[in-house]
Design a protein around this motif. Structure first.
Motif, PDB file in Angstrom:
ATOM      1  N   TYR A 114     -20.204  -0.643  57.024  1.00  0.00           N
ATOM      2  CA  TYR A 114     -21.053  -0.299  58.168  1.00  0.00           C
ATOM      3  C   TYR A 114     -21.384   1.191  58.232  1.00  0.00           C
ATOM      4  O   TYR A 114     -21.699   1.715  59.291  1.00  0.00           O
ATOM      5  CB  TYR A 114     -20.422  -0.740  59.501  1.00  0.00           C
ATOM      6  N   MET A 161     -19.382  -7.619  65.704  1.00  0.00           N
ATOM      7  CA  MET A 161     -20.022  -6.554  66.454  1.00  0.00           C
ATOM      8  C   MET A 161     -20.125  -6.991  67.914  1.00  0.00           C
ATOM      9  O   MET A 161     -20.619  -8.096  68.195  1.00  0.00           O
ATOM     10  CB  MET A 161     -21.432  -6.274  65.926  1.00  0.00           C
ATOM     11  N   THR A 163     -22.161  -6.190  69.870  1.00  0.00           N
ATOM     12  CA  THR A 163     -23.587  -6.294  70.222  1.00  0.00           C
ATOM     13  C   THR A 163     -24.079  -7.742  70.165  1.00  0.00           C
ATOM     14  O   THR A 163     -25.171  -8.038  70.637  1.00  0.00           O
ATOM     15  CB  THR A 163     -24.437  -5.454  69.242  1.00  0.00           C
ATOM     16  N   PHE A 181     -13.256  -6.184  66.844  1.00  0.00           N
ATOM     17  CA  PHE A 181     -14.571  -6.009  67.462  1.00  0.00           C
ATOM     18  C   PHE A 181     -14.963  -4.544  67.378  1.00  0.00           C
ATOM     19  O   PHE A 181     -14.229  -3.657  67.833  1.00  0.00           O
ATOM     20  CB  PHE A 181     -14.546  -6.432  68.942  1.00  0.00           C
ATOM     21  N   MET A 182     -16.134  -4.294  66.789  1.00  0.00           N
ATOM     22  CA  MET A 182     -16.658  -2.946  66.653  1.00  0.00           C
ATOM     23  C   MET A 182     -17.924  -2.791  67.485  1.00  0.00           C
ATOM     24  O   MET A 182     -18.411  -3.755  68.058  1.00  0.00           O
ATOM     25  CB  MET A 182     -16.941  -2.658  65.173  1.00  0.00           C
ATOM     26  N   LYS A 183     -18.460  -1.575  67.530  1.00  0.00           N
ATOM     27  CA  LYS A 183     -19.671  -1.261  68.302  1.00  0.00           C
ATOM     28  C   LYS A 183     -19.503  -1.710  69.755  1.00  0.00           C
ATOM     29  O   LYS A 183     -20.305  -2.466  70.289  1.00  0.00           O
ATOM     30  CB  LYS A 183     -20.909  -1.903  67.661  1.00  0.00           C
ATOM     31  N   ASN A 187     -21.056  -2.679  75.655  1.00  0.00           N
ATOM     32  CA  ASN A 187     -20.854  -4.126  75.545  1.00  0.00           C
ATOM     33  C   ASN A 187     -19.471  -4.580  76.003  1.00  0.00           C
ATOM     34  O   ASN A 187     -19.155  -5.769  75.913  1.00  0.00           O
ATOM     35  CB  ASN A 187     -21.053  -4.563  74.084  1.00  0.00           C
ATOM     36  N   ILE A 232     -12.234   0.410  69.458  1.00  0.00           N
ATOM     37  CA  ILE A 232     -12.209  -0.851  68.715  1.00  0.00           C
ATOM     38  C   ILE A 232     -11.249  -1.787  69.443  1.00  0.00           C
ATOM     39  O   ILE A 232     -10.215  -1.355  69.958  1.00  0.00           O
ATOM     40  CB  ILE A 232     -11.757  -0.613  67.253  1.00  0.00           C
TER      41      ILE A 232
END
Length: 242
Positions: A114, A161, A163, A181-183, A187, A232
């Motif tokens: 990523y 993600m 998102t 879980f990233m980004k 969110n 994260i």
């Protein structure tokens, strides 16, 4: 245009603590004459901060500032057009610089996980020789900070993600073993709801600024204020063990 005599090397700097860089990355950073790195306008840039105090005296720096796209949704074609133009411009500039010697591109985490550099990597093909030095991922730093193994036995690790839609997050959380879980960003409320509906909220951990100064590790159900950019969420697997 054929490949130049120089080389573009992207170094993965790891999750944030400079001591978690590889020996090779450290050596390249300290000896580089040309150093490029991504950053948001008005920010120092996370990759640049990791190597603060390590660059050789007189090293030339090239901050690659993302176009300001906050007012454009990522589904809008204009968002992609501006980013594509940005990456194309910098690929050309780096290829020209590489004609005079080695250019180092700094990337937090691992460049092929990523990382923004992958968009330059594809555009540099045929323009310059390219090398990538892998790094410890941000998620590795974060799950290690919890002090609990992320996977056991036959656990399947799923990286998502935040998102994604709430329904998608819920469905994938329900069927997965270990989760990352990233980004997170804005969110987090959506992610909390999805984890609650999938029955995984109680097992979720939030790690902010993993391996960096100000690191904070807490159960997601107990988290209130959050540093969204360096966050994260992980859910540890509970798989087979002797």
């Amino acid at each position: 245009m054929g490949p130049s005599h120089g080389k573009v090397i992207c170094v993965g700097l790891g999750p944030g603590d400079p001591e978690l860089m590889s020996v090779r990355a450290d050596r390249l950073v300290r000896s580089a004459a040309h150093v490029a790195y991504f950053r948001k306008a008005g920010r120092a840039g996370q990759a640049r901060q990791i190597v603060d105090g390590m660059l050789a005296p007189g090293a030339n720096e090239y901050p690659m500032e993302y176009p300001v796209t906050t007012e454009i949704h990522f589904s809008d074609p204009e968002y992609n057009r501006q980013l594509a133009e940005f990456y194309e411009d910098w690929a050309q500039r780096l290829a020209e610089l590489a004609g005079t010697g080695t250019v180092l591109v700094l990337c937090e985490g691992d460049p092929f996980f990523y990382g923004s550099f992958m968009h330059l990597h594809s555009r540099l093909q045929g323009r310059a020789e390219v090398e990538v030095v892998p790094g410890i991922t941000g998620m590795s730093g974060c799950w290690t900070a919890t002090g609990i193994p992320i996977t056991w036995g036959d656990d399947v690790l799923t990286v998502l993600m935040a998102t994604l839609s709430e329904d998608e997050l819920e469905a994938r959380s329900r069927e997965a073993d270990a989760l990352v879980f990233m980004k997170i960003g804005r969110n987090l409320p959506k992610l909390r709801r999805a984890l609650a509906k999938s029955g995984r909220l109680g097992a979720a951990w939030l790690i902010e600024r993993g391996t960096m100064p100000g690191q904070r590790v807490q159960r997601l159900v107990e988290a209130d204020e959050v540093t969204p950019y360096f966050s994260i969420v992980v859910v540890h697997g509970q798989g087979r063990r002797p």
